[in-house]
Design an enzyme around this catalytic site. Structure first.
Site, PDB file in Angstrom:
ATOM      1  N   HIS A 183      -4.184  -7.424  14.733  1.00  0.00           N
ATOM      2  CA  HIS A 183      -3.073  -7.289  13.786  1.00  0.00           C
ATOM      3  C   HIS A 183      -3.350  -6.213  12.738  1.00  0.00           C
ATOM      4  CE1 HIS A 183      -0.110  -9.231  10.815  1.00  0.00           C
ATOM      5  NE2 HIS A 183       0.604  -8.945  11.889  1.00  0.00           N
ATOM      6  N   LYS A 185      -3.829  -2.689  10.654  1.00  0.00           N
ATOM      7  CA  LYS A 185      -2.949  -1.529  10.522  1.00  0.00           C
ATOM      8  C   LYS A 185      -3.603  -0.526   9.568  1.00  0.00           C
ATOM      9  CE  LYS A 185       0.880  -4.840  10.599  1.00  0.00           C
ATOM     10  NZ  LYS A 185       0.032  -5.997  10.897  1.00  0.00           N
ATOM     11  N   ASP A 190      -9.850  12.408   8.357  1.00  0.00           N
ATOM     12  CA  ASP A 190     -11.109  13.074   8.000  1.00  0.00           C
ATOM     13  C   ASP A 190     -12.077  12.151   7.263  1.00  0.00           C
ATOM     14  OD1 ASP A 190     -10.236  15.377   9.207  1.00  0.00           O
ATOM     15  OD2 ASP A 190      -9.506  16.299   7.361  1.00  0.00           O
ATOM     16  N   HIS A 424       8.041  -8.524   4.440  1.00  0.00           N
ATOM     17  CA  HIS A 424       6.950  -8.298   5.386  1.00  0.00           C
ATOM     18  C   HIS A 424       5.639  -7.962   4.681  1.00  0.00           C
ATOM     19  CE1 HIS A 424       4.831  -6.393   8.894  1.00  0.00           C
ATOM     20  NE2 HIS A 424       5.374  -7.433   9.487  1.00  0.00           N
ATOM     21  N   LYS A 426       2.196  -8.288   2.626  1.00  0.00           N
ATOM     22  CA  LYS A 426       1.161  -9.322   2.569  1.00  0.00           C
ATOM     23  C   LYS A 426       0.224  -8.956   1.424  1.00  0.00           C
ATOM     24  CE  LYS A 426       1.853  -8.359   7.277  1.00  0.00           C
ATOM     25  NZ  LYS A 426       2.915  -9.250   7.590  1.00  0.00           N
ATOM     26  N   ASP A 431      -5.727 -14.398 -10.876  1.00  0.00           N
ATOM     27  CA  ASP A 431      -6.095 -14.415 -12.296  1.00  0.00           C
ATOM     28  C   ASP A 431      -5.752 -13.117 -13.024  1.00  0.00           C
ATOM     29  OD1 ASP A 431      -7.005 -16.993 -12.047  1.00  0.00           O
ATOM     30  OD2 ASP A 431      -9.089 -16.418 -11.687  1.00  0.00           O
TER      31      ASP A 431
END
Length: 528
Positions: A183, A185, A190, A424, A426, A431
Site C-alpha cells: 500500500h 506510495k 536523485d 482519502h 491519512k 499533543d
C-alpha cells in the site's frame, strides 16, 4: 476505489459469463502459478556524495547545511498542485527516479506521469518503477512491458498475479498470498527529494474526474527524510515479493511506447485535461524548491515502514508500522486528532481509543460519512464500533459528500464505489507536537495485511494546523455523530443558519443502511 481483494472476488463472481472460470482455474492450478523466479538485476539508491552532486542536490545544499539533521517539509493538499509537483519532480531528476505505488490508473493523470517517466529515461535517468499488481489494470500490461524493455527503465510488480485477465482468478487459487498488498506510495528523485502520502496515481486522486474525488494529503520532503525513503525503496525493490515485470508480463511490443506517446498527446489536447496542462505551466512547489523560494517547515522526521516480508506473513511484530509508531510517539497525553478515510478500529482499537479518552485525552476522529464513503463494507466495519467509541468519550466527525455544499437528495453509494467527494488523507497529530503523514489507514488491513509507509514529523506548526482544523473547519465540513440520553445515535450538521439534526445516517436510503447492517454482521472485519 478498490479497497481489498475480498471486494475484487465479490465483483468478479458477479460478472456475467465468468462464473465457470474459477472452477476451470481450480482444475488447472498449474496455469495459475507464478513461474520460477529468475536472476534479478542489482541496483541501489545513490550514495550521499552522488546525490549531492546532482543539480537537485546542488540547489538545496545551502538549505540543508543551514538545517543540519532536519528535513524540509512542504504539505501538498491541493490536488492540482500535488499532480504538477510530481511531474516537475520527474522532470527535475538527472540520475535516478524511484517510484512506488499501490494504484496506477490507465487514465489522464496516469498516462501523463508514465510519459514523464519515459521522457526521463530517454534523457538518461535510471527509472525504477515498483507497482502493486492488484492496483494496476490489465490494460496497462503492454505499456509496462514496453517501459521495462527501455534500457533505462526497470519495472517490478509486487506480489503479482500469474493470470492477467481476469486477475480475480488468482484470489480463488492463491488467496492467502494475494490478500496481502503493498500500500506504500512514494516518488523520489536523485535521492534528494521525495513526495509521499495518501495519493495513488489516478484521476480521482487529483480532481480530474466527474466521479469520486478524493480529499487527500501528501508532503514534499528533502533532507534525511528523502534519503530514508530512497533506502527504504531499495529494501522493497530487492524483496522476494517484487518480481521483475518481464517474468510476469507478455513480451513487449516495440511500437507500444509510440502508443504511449500518442495517448499522452491526445490527453494534452483533451478539454478535460486543460486544468492539468495549465497547472504544469504554473510555478510548482518543486520549481520554488529549486530557486530557493519555497517556504519549508524544518523538523526532525522519522520514517516508519513495514518490513516487506509482511506481504509474506513473515515480518516480526516489532518491524511493523504500528509497533514503530508506538515506540516513536508513546502514549498521547493531551490530545489525538486522527484523519482516516477507512477507519475500522476493531475491538482492540476501540478499547485503545476509549481508554485514552478515559485518561483525559481528547480523541477526535474524522472519517467518511455513509454518503461519502466509496466502500460500504468498510463503513460497516466502522459503524459496528461507533456507539462504543461515542460511549467511551471519542468525538466522531464524518465528512459530508460535497463539503461546503448542500446535498439536495438522497444518494446511495454501491458496495464498490460512489460518486462525489470522499476523504482519502491519512494523517494524525499527537499533543499538538507530532504529525504522521503516509499511507496508513486505521483498519485491520493496514495493521495486519498490507505494507505501509509514512513520516512522523516533529512539528508543532503542522500539528497545530490539524488541531485548528478540528476546532474550526471540520465542524463546517462534516457531520458529528452523537448519542442522545437514551443511547440512540444521531448526527448534527453546523450551517450558517444553525444546527440541523439527523436521526438516521444523513442523506442515505433505507436500502443502503440495510446493506451496511448486513456487512456489519459478516465475519469480514479482518479483511477490511
Amino acid at each position: 476505489m478498490q479497497r481489498s481483494p475480498y471486494l475484487s472476488i465479490a465483483r468478479f463472481v458477479r460478472t456475467p459469463g465468468v462464473r465457470a472460470l474459477p472452477l476451470l482455474c481450480a482444475l488447472t492450478l498449474t496455469a495459475c502459478q507464478l513461474p520460477a523466479p529468475g536472476p534479478r538485476t542489482a541496483s541501489t539508491a545513490l550514495g550521499v556524495s552522488e546525490a549531492q552532486a546532482t543539480p537537485l542536490g546542488a540547489a538545496i545544499a545551502g538549505e540543508l547545511a543551514a538545517h543540519p539533521g532536519l528535513s524540509g517539509i512542504d504539505p501538498l493538499a491541493k490536488p492540482l498542485e500535488a499532480f504538477a509537483a510530481r511531474v516537475d519532480l520527474v522532470r527535475t531528476a538527472q540520475r535516478t527516479l524511484d517510484v512506488q505505488y499501490y494504484i496506477w490508473r490507465n487514465d489522464l493523470t496516469g498516462t501523463l506521469l508514465l510519459e514523464a517517466l519515459r521522457e526521463a529515461a530517454d534523457r538518461g535517468v535510471r527509472v525504477r518503477l515498483l507497482l502493486d499488481d492488484n492496483g494496476i489494470p490489465a490494460s496497462l500490461d503492454a505499456t509496462l512491458a514496453a517501459l521495462d524493455a527501455h534500457p533505462n527503465v526497470e519495472v517490478r510488480l509486487f506480489n503479482p498475479f500469474a493470470v492477467r485477465r481476469p486477475k480475480s482468478i488468482g484470489f480463488l487459487t492463491d488467496f492467502s498470498r494475494l490478500n496481502r498488498r503493498m500500500h506504500n506510495k512514494s516518488m523520489t528523485a536523485d535521492g534528494m527529494a521525495t513526495i509521499l502520502g495518501g495519493r495513488n496515481i489516478g484521476d480521482e486522486y487529483f480532481g480530474a474526474t466527474d466521479g469520486v474525488v478524493f480529499a487527500d494529503l501528501d508532503v514534499l520532503a528533502i533532507g534525511p527524510a528523502a534519503s530514508d525513503v530512497a533506502h527504504d525503496f531499495d529494501r522493497y525493490w530487492s524483496s522476494a515479493p517484487a518480481w521483475p515485470a518481464h517474468e510476469i508480463l507478455p513480451a513487449p511490443q516495440p511500437a507500444q511506447l509510440d502508443t504511449l506517446d500518442r495517448a499522452a498527446q491526445a490527453v494534452q489536447t483533451n478539454p478535460s485535461a486543460a486544468a492539468f496542462i495549465a497547472a504544469l505551466q504554473e510555478k510548482t512547489d518543486v520549481r520554488r524548491l529549486l530557486d530557493g523560494t519555497l517556504p519549508l517547515e524544518w523538523a526532525p522526521t522519522r520514517l516508519v515502514s513495514d518490513d516487506p516480508a509482511k506481504a509474506q506473513g513473515k515480518a516480526a511484530p516489532e518491524s511493523l508500522v504500528l509497533s514503530q509508531l508506538r515506540d516513536i510517539l508513546g502514549e498521547p497525553k493531551r490530545e489525538l486528532d486522527l484523519v482516516s478515510p477507512y477507519f475500522v478500529p476493531g475491538e482492540v482499537g476501540t478499547q485503545y481509543f476509549t481508554q485514552l479518552a478515559a485518561n483525559g485525552v481528547t480523541v477526535r476522529v474524522l472519517t467518511n460519512s455513509l454518503e461519502a464513503t466509496d466502500v460500504l463494507p468498510v463503513h460497516a466495519g466502522y459503524a459496528r464500533r461507533r456507539k462504543a467509541l461515542l460511549e467511551g468519550g471519542v468525538e466522531l466527525f464524518e465528512l459530508r459528500r460535497a463539503a461546503g455544499t448542500q446535498t439536495t437528495k438522497e444518494q446511495a453509494p454501491g458496495a464498490f464505489g460512489s460518486s462525489g467527494s470522499s476523504l482519502h488523507a491519512k494523517t494524525f497529530a499527537v499533543d499538538g507536537q507530532r504529525v504522521f503523514v503516509g499511507s496508513l489507514n486505521f483498519d485491520p488491513r493496514s495493521a495486519n495485511l498490507n505494507t505501509e509507509l509514512g513520516l512522523v514529523i516533529e512539528s508543532p506548526a503542522l500539528a497545530g494546523k490539524i488541531e485548528t482544523a478540528f476546532w474550526h473547519q471540520v465542524p463546517q465540513l462534516a457531520y458529528q455523530a452523537k448519542l442522545d440520553a437514551s443511547g440512540s445515535l444521531y448526527w448534527i450538521r453546523q450551517t450558517a443558519d444553525g444546527t440541523t439534526r439527523y436521526d438516521t445516517e444523513p442523506n442515505s436510503r433505507w436500502s443502503t443502511r440495510l446493506a451496511v447492517w448486513f456487512f456489519s454482521i459478516l465475519p469480514i472485519e479482518w479483511l477490511l
